[in-house]
Design a protein around this motif. Structure first.
Motif, PDB file in Angstrom:
ATOM      1  N   PRO A 291      85.083  27.853  11.920  1.00  0.00           N
ATOM      2  CA  PRO A 291      85.202  28.855  10.645  1.00  0.00           C
ATOM      3  C   PRO A 291      84.523  28.845   9.404  1.00  0.00           C
ATOM      4  N   ARG A 295      81.877  31.891   8.049  1.00  0.00           N
ATOM      5  CA  ARG A 295      82.104  32.333   6.711  1.00  0.00           C
ATOM      6  C   ARG A 295      80.777  31.998   6.037  1.00  0.00           C
ATOM      7  N   ASP A 300      84.038  37.148   8.881  1.00  0.00           N
ATOM      8  CA  ASP A 300      85.265  36.853   8.629  1.00  0.00           C
ATOM      9  C   ASP A 300      85.893  36.118   9.767  1.00  0.00           C
ATOM     10  N   GLU A 302      88.950  35.291  10.498  1.00  0.00           N
ATOM     11  CA  GLU A 302      89.930  36.149  10.947  1.00  0.00           C
ATOM     12  C   GLU A 302      89.792  36.978  12.105  1.00  0.00           C
ATOM     13  N   LYS A 303      88.676  37.546  11.982  1.00  0.00           N
ATOM     14  CA  LYS A 303      88.258  38.695  12.739  1.00  0.00           C
ATOM     15  C   LYS A 303      87.119  38.237  13.975  1.00  0.00           C
ATOM     16  N   SER A 305      84.885  35.420  16.313  1.00  0.00           N
ATOM     17  CA  SER A 305      84.734  33.918  16.682  1.00  0.00           C
ATOM     18  C   SER A 305      83.422  33.856  17.394  1.00  0.00           C
TER      19      SER A 305
END
Ligand code: FA5
Length: 340
Positions: A291, A295, A300, A302-303, A305
């Protein structure tokens, strides 16, 4: 009039006496140059008594035409003779067999790289090239390895005299470049290129070697996609019969991290040496993009991968062809290179 006829006769005799091109050119200047005799004769028409002028002019023009045509013919004939002379003087023996030009070929590393590109191209990966001279920031920090991170010990390298500028130890910094150029769009790329490490040269490790990095970032990408991609790649490159083994591993820039081995039949006499007796040979490191790295690339986590892998084409070529020493690749020994 008699002057004109004398001029014609003299010029004709002199023209016939010319034996080469320079003397023809000299002749031409003498009679047809700016102050040439033919021109002077034509200009002299004003001094001719009026009643003879028409006849004089006509005759002067006729002589001009005749001499000009004779000059052109003589020049053309002289050029033919010159070609004839050069052909007989420097004769080429057309019956001599030609010299064979030795045929080159692609280096075995290039051939392997191209096979890898073709396989990933079929799976929709674009080829993306990034720099070999990198910043410490891209090679380490943005890949989740701040200064003094212990994982840096795995990748010692050559540093330039400019602080913070080094020869990349792996193709992974390319991930940062691609992501920063592409975010927030999905990416699916491979990044081939040379890497450098300050390490002991052995039969399996060089200080310069190729890697092919892979990176896919998007929404809903999972470990199953990574596994499927690696499996499809290995099937294409090594054939249906070969097995692959996925082991858990550790890289600071992926979580979870894996390493991928290809089976090497123990019936092969080279197997024990190449696989250290295990029957498996590692071809790449891989994992789900960490992650922090996502970033750093502008996504993001969270959204989005993603998965990434880094393989060594030299090791792959060693496996496929039974090359027992990685140092052969850069020795430029034709006895080795001509086998591929
Ligand atoms: C890496 O370099 C990671 N960057 C790979 C990676 C990428 C992991 C993306 C996760 C996500 P490693 O140091 O294990 O990992 O090298 C990867 C491959 O490069 C090895 O499997 C091997 O095939 C090749 N390789 C590494 N060092 C050498 C060397 N000295 N000589 C020849 N090939 C090498």
């Amino acid at each position: 009039m008699s002057d004109l006829h004398e001029l014609e006769q003299r010029a004709t005799v002199e023209l016939q006496a010319c034996g080469d091109e320079p003397s023809l050119r000299t002749w031409h200047t003498k009679y047809f140059g700016d102050a040439g005799e033919v021109k002077t004769a034509l200009n002299g028409i004003g001094k001719v008594p009026k009643e003879q002028r028409a006849a004089y002019g006509k005759e002067a023009n006729r002589i001009k035409e005749v001499l000009n045509a004779a000059f052109d013919a003589a020049l053309a004939a002289e050029k033919d003779r010159a070609i004839e002379r050069s052909l007989t003087a420097d004769a080429v023996d057309v019956t001599l067999p030609g010299r064979t030009v030795p045929r080159g070929r692609l280096h075995v590393a290039t051939q392997t790289l191209r096979e890898i590109y073709a396989i990933f191209a079929d799976m929709g990966f674009q080829v993306y090239r990034t720099r070999e001279v990198e910043s410490d920031e891209n090679n380490f920090e943005l890949l989740n390895m701040p200064p003094h991170h212990p994982a840096r010990d795995m990748w010692d390298t050559f540093h330039t005299t400019t602080p913070g500028v080094l020869l990349r130890t792996h193709t992974s910094p390319g991930q940062i470049h691609v992501m920063r150029q592409s975010a927030p769009n999905p990416v699916r790329v491979i990044l081939p290129g040379m890497c450098y490490r300050y390490e002991q040269i052995t039969t399996r490790s060089e200080i310069m070697f190729h890697q092919v990095e892979g990176l896919a970032v998007g929404e809903g990408i999972t470990m199953a996609d990574l596994k499927g991609t690696i499996q499809a790649f290995a099937r294409r490159l090594f054939g249906q019969e070969r097995q692959i083994r996925i082991r858990s591993s550790y890289f600071p820039f992926t979580e979870p991290s894996i390493e991928v081995d290809v089976d090497w039949p123990m019936t092969d006499p080279d197997a024990v040496r190449l696989t250290k007796g295990t029957g498996w040979l590692e071809i790449m490191g891989a994992g789900m993009v960490h992650p922090t790295v996502l970033r750093n690339g502008g996504y993001d986590p969270e959204k989005f991968s993603g998965f990434a892998f880094g393989m060594g084409p030299q090791r792959i070529a060693m496996l496929r062809y039974g090359i027992d020493d990685i140092r052969e690749f850069w020795k430029n020994d034709l006895r080795f290179l001509q086998q591929f």
